[in-house]
Design a protein around this motif. Structure first.
Motif, PDB file in Angstrom:
ATOM      1  N   VAL A 153     -27.659  21.999  17.855  1.00 42.13           N
ATOM      2  CA  VAL A 153     -28.045  21.243  19.044  1.00 42.13           C
ATOM      3  C   VAL A 153     -27.037  21.420  20.163  1.00 42.13           C
ATOM      4  O   VAL A 153     -25.882  21.800  19.952  1.00 42.13           O
ATOM      5  N   VAL A 191     -25.722  18.828  23.163  1.00 43.93           N
ATOM      6  CA  VAL A 191     -25.792  17.398  23.476  1.00 43.93           C
ATOM      7  C   VAL A 191     -25.073  17.128  24.788  1.00 43.93           C
ATOM      8  O   VAL A 191     -23.961  17.614  25.014  1.00 43.93           O
ATOM      9  N   THR A 248     -30.640  15.768  24.210  1.00 45.44           N
ATOM     10  CA  THR A 248     -30.371  16.709  23.128  1.00 45.44           C
ATOM     11  C   THR A 248     -31.359  17.867  23.174  1.00 45.44           C
ATOM     12  O   THR A 248     -32.570  17.648  23.281  1.00 45.44           O
ATOM     13  N   LYS A 308     -32.566  21.005  20.888  1.00 49.12           N
ATOM     14  CA  LYS A 308     -32.459  21.639  19.571  1.00 49.12           C
ATOM     15  C   LYS A 308     -32.686  23.136  19.720  1.00 49.12           C
ATOM     16  O   LYS A 308     -33.713  23.578  20.247  1.00 49.12           O
TER      17      LYS A 308
END
Length: 815
Positions: A299, A301, A326, A328
């Motif tokens: 991820v 962030v 976030t 992914k």
């Protein structure tokens, strides 16, 4: 932090998937509050002038602990007038605590695509005013006018801007650059105006990928930013960039927490830097919103670097907070290798820890700090030094098995200078089975290092080693060897109230009869009023005590009489509304309570010396309270004094206590060492009051007064408060000190077996036996969190030359 957090993280109950899906497909009830799936965001300005995001969208949220099938559902949109709806059918399911993104029509502008949508429609939504309905069927809404919120199959509805088709009142009107989003807690109050706020468009799909219109180089952009986790953590306890926003910090998700009000996830950079003092892991705080990520996800962030201090005096936890986004990149990635836990001999150094360099090879708190947020593993079998708290999946182990062991498997807390550096707290994120002190936790417990107020540093275990029960047995008291031996016990029954279930009364009563041998006098602490924490002015506890004495009779015990004094409402501390107090139970067949009227919540008991009667004394009132208007007892329990007569009309004064708690003290892992014990000041004042009263009994009786002071004193045998109470041993004798050093405990906190409960006796009591009866503190299945204690005054032992049976000993044995 805007969202408060507590130490406890309570898991919500979950329904089987089949049952949940069946329930979700039932027709909606008029104005029913949606408790599972809600509309979480709407945006109609996609691709319009000044818009960043290209498409209109509708976002849904699942607020439950289980996925919900929406394959037979639809979202429907109508203009502000609400005459004709357009429909987009849904497919698949919404993950537990996840989002679901429906992409609608695109405009001619915009630069940012939505994340991969979960459903695609072509509805051109208004950028200013409109109506969106979540429907548990794929049938167009027809003929509901401006009351579509109450139409069959409508689970949720949002009217925004200039429309009357709403739940109670309309959500804010929108523009090309604003979207409506439901509040962070996702609460549905059936009032669109209260539930939604207009702000920057932000959309999340079921995979957890988020885009937001205010950061075109952030979420949605798969390019890592320039800041790494070790840059955020730095080489000290406080982040060098605290308060700054960071974008696209990369890492692998190593653990996820989806319960309580401190939800979020831990992630760790697999590419460590060369500095061993900078941690490679950290926690991402999301409040009551569950993260849509899984262990092994790679991820990026974005958020604000914060230092969360969970309690006054505690250290802080470096984390990402604020508005979290976030992205992914992939899933199923290998996790960074877990570091074996290796705790140094010394627990900590003195002074302000945050102002000193980290020395992880020398101090436990420093070793844990440099691994904050990182995966660690316990690479040895360990022993449980606390029972498993199954409600919160907490346990403590010792990594140093030879460090201050108790005979029953705990770790004894002997002095302020030795907090037992081998202790380590574990929270099992997937639950933990019941197990008692002395059980074995096999090698393999693994998870990230966290910090919370009471336990300090903890391992949030994604994997828990196998626990093997150690076979610990509860204890009981042997029968007296002489008919006229007098037994006196103390028991904190943990907020007992008449509204508690019968099972609690039964457990406590069986302990009184079987484990304590039905003592002649029993001092109780934490008796609540008749309706417990309902704060409505009720202070009487007669129903609570009557229910308890009845349970004791049912367990085969005597018919106890009782004495107590009701406190003034909400003045004695404890759980608000509970009005806890001390009370005496006594067996009228063995002892007589000397009643003298006049004792109440505000009247001070005094010692009266009878004129012309030598050293004979009495109480002015019985039962009575010691100086109840003194500042020493502010928001705390007042001692209860009673005068008894036993074998041969012998006089006995018993003082039941419950001193103020340690609430407000800094934890053992405090930021400043040694920890500040602020609550101690009041306990010393309380100890002074009781000491002076006992000394008055002694002085006016010429030293012949038999006095027992007992109860939950909330302090250690070596503490200043207890030394003040006993007059450094001249006025009272601390019986816990007569036990071997490794057996001096009645309570377990932070993995330390320690003393909070006491029985103390005056010098006039010569022959006695004494012991702590271990039936609760070491066991997962507890009737109370305290162990009771008992002293037996041995008949015929008040002379100067004591026979052998009068020498101090313990009447306590294992069952």
């Amino acid at each position: 932090m805007a969202i408060p957090r507590t130490r406890r993280l309570v898991a919500a109950a979950s329904l089987p998937l089949m049952v949940a899906a069946t329930m979700a497909l039932q027709p909606g009830t008029a104005n029913a509050l949606s408790s599972d799936v809600v509309i979480s965001a709407v945006y109609g300005g996609g691709g319009n002038a000044q818009a960043v995001i290209k498409n209109d969208y509708i976002e849904l949220a699942n607020t439950t602990d289980h996925p919900i099938d929406v394959s037979a559902w639809s979202v429907q949109y109508a203009s502000a007038a609400g005459a004709v709806f357009q429909m987009t059918n849904l497919t698949g399911s919404i993950p537990a605590h996840g989002r679901y993104l429906v992409q609608e029509a695109a405009g001619a502008g915009g630069t940012l695509a939505l994340p991969t949508p979960d459903a695609i429609g072509s509805i051109p939504m208004s950028a200013t005013s409109g109506v969106v309905a979540l429907v548990t069927a794929q049938i167009l809404l027809v003929g509901c006018g401006i009351s579509c919120a109450t139409a069959p199959n409508v689970k949720d509805l949002v009217g925004y801007g200039a429309t009357a088709n709403v739940e109670t009142a309309a959500a804010p009107g929108l523009t090309n650059t604003t979207a409506n989003a439901r509040s962070g807690a996702l609460i549905d109050t059936d009032n669109n105006a209260a539930d939604f706020t207009a702000g920057v468009p932000k959309a999340t799909n079921s995979a957890g990928t988020t885009v937001t219109a205010d950061d075109s180089g952030g979420p949605g952009d798969p390019t890592p930013g320039t800041v790494r986790i070790h840059d955020i953590q730095g080489t000290g306890r406080i982040s060098p960039i605290v308060g700054q926003n960071v974008t696209n910090v990369p890492g692998i998700v190593t653990a996820v927490r989806v319960t309580g009000n401190a939800r979020g996830f831990w992630f760790q950079d697999p590419g460590a830097d060369a500095d061993a003092l900078s941690s490679e892991g950290m926690f991402v705080f999301m409040g009551s919103t569950s993260p849509a990520v899984a262990i092994g996800d790679s991820v990026l962030v974005s958020g604000r670097v914060t230092e969360f201090r969970p309690a006054a005096g505690a250290q802080s936890l470096t984390e990402l907070g604020g508005t979290i986004t976030t992205t992914k990149l992939s899933s199923g990635n290998a996790l960074p290798a877990a570091v074996p836990v290796a705790l140094p001999d010394a627990y900590t150094k003195s002074g302000s820890l945050e102002a000193q360099p980290l020395e992880p090879s020398s101090y436990v708190l420093d070793w844990l700090e440099i691994h904050e947020g990182m995966r660690v593993t316990i690479a040895q079998d360990t022993r449980l030094v606390s029972p498993v708290n199954t409600e919160f999946s907490e346990l403590w182990v010792t990594l140093k098995p030879g460090q201050n062991p108790t005979p029953r498997g705990g770790s004894i807390y002997k002095t302020y200078d030795d907090p037992n550096s081998g202790r380590l707290m574990i929270v099992a994120l997937n639950g933990a089975p019941a197990a008692n002190v002395g059980s074995t936790l096999a090698v393999g417990t693994t998870g990230p290092v966290d910090y919370q107020s009471f336990g300090g540093y903890v391992v949030q275990a994604t994997q828990l080693g196998t626990i093997t029960e150690g076979g610990l047995k509860r204890q009981k008291v042997l029968p007296p060897t002489k008919k006229h031996d007098l037994s006196v016990a103390t028991y904190n029954v943990e907020n007992l109230t008449a509204t508690d279930p019968d099972t609690k009364f039964t457990r406590l009563a069986e302990a009184v009869v079987t484990n304590l041998g039905a003592p002649d006098i029993l001092a109780l602490e934490e008796i609540q009023d008749n309706n417990g924490t309902t704060d409505n002015g009720v202070v009487a506890a007669d129903q609570t005590i009557a229910k308890f004495t009845a349970a004791i009779r049912a367990a085969g015990g005597p018919t106890y009489a009782w004495r107590s004094i009701d406190p003034n409402n909400d003045t004695d501390g404890g759980a608000p509304g509970g009005n806890i107090r001390q009370g005496f139970l006594f067996n009228p067949g063995q002892v007589t309570f000397v009643d003298r009227p006049g004792g109440d919540a505000d009247t001070a008991v005094s010692v009266i010396r009878k004129h012309g009667a030598g050293n004979q004394i009495s109480l002015s009132v019985s039962p009575g309270r010691i100086n109840p208007t003194s500042d020493a007892w502010a928001t705390s329990r007042k001692p209860l004094v009673g005068e008894f007569r036993y074998h041969g009309n012998q006089q006995l004064f018993v003082i039941a206590n419950h001193f103020n708690s340690k609430g407000g003290d800094a934890p053992l892992s405090a930021a400043v060492q040694p920890p500040v014990r602020s609550s101690e000041v009041q306990r010393i004042a309380q100890a002074t009051e009781v000491h002076n009263f006992v000394k008055d009994l002694s002085d006016k009786s010429g030293g012949s007064a038999q006095v027992i002071v007992l109860g939950d004193l909330n302090d250690y045998q070596f503490s200043p408060a207890i030394q003040t109470l006993t007059g450094n041993g001249t006025v009272l004798k601390t019986l816990i000190d007569t036990l071997p050093a490794d057996q001096r405990y009645s309570y377990i906190f932070d993995g330390n077996s320690q003393v909070l409960d006491h029985i103390l006796i005056s010098p006039a009591i010569k022959g006695y036996s004494y012991g702590v009866v271990h039936i609760n503190a070491e066991f997962s299945d507890q009737a109370s969190d305290h162990d009771p204690q008992i002293v037996r005054i041995l008949a015929g032992c008040n002379g100067h030359r004591l026979p052998a049976r009068c020498l101090p000993g313990s009447p306590v044995v294992d069952e």
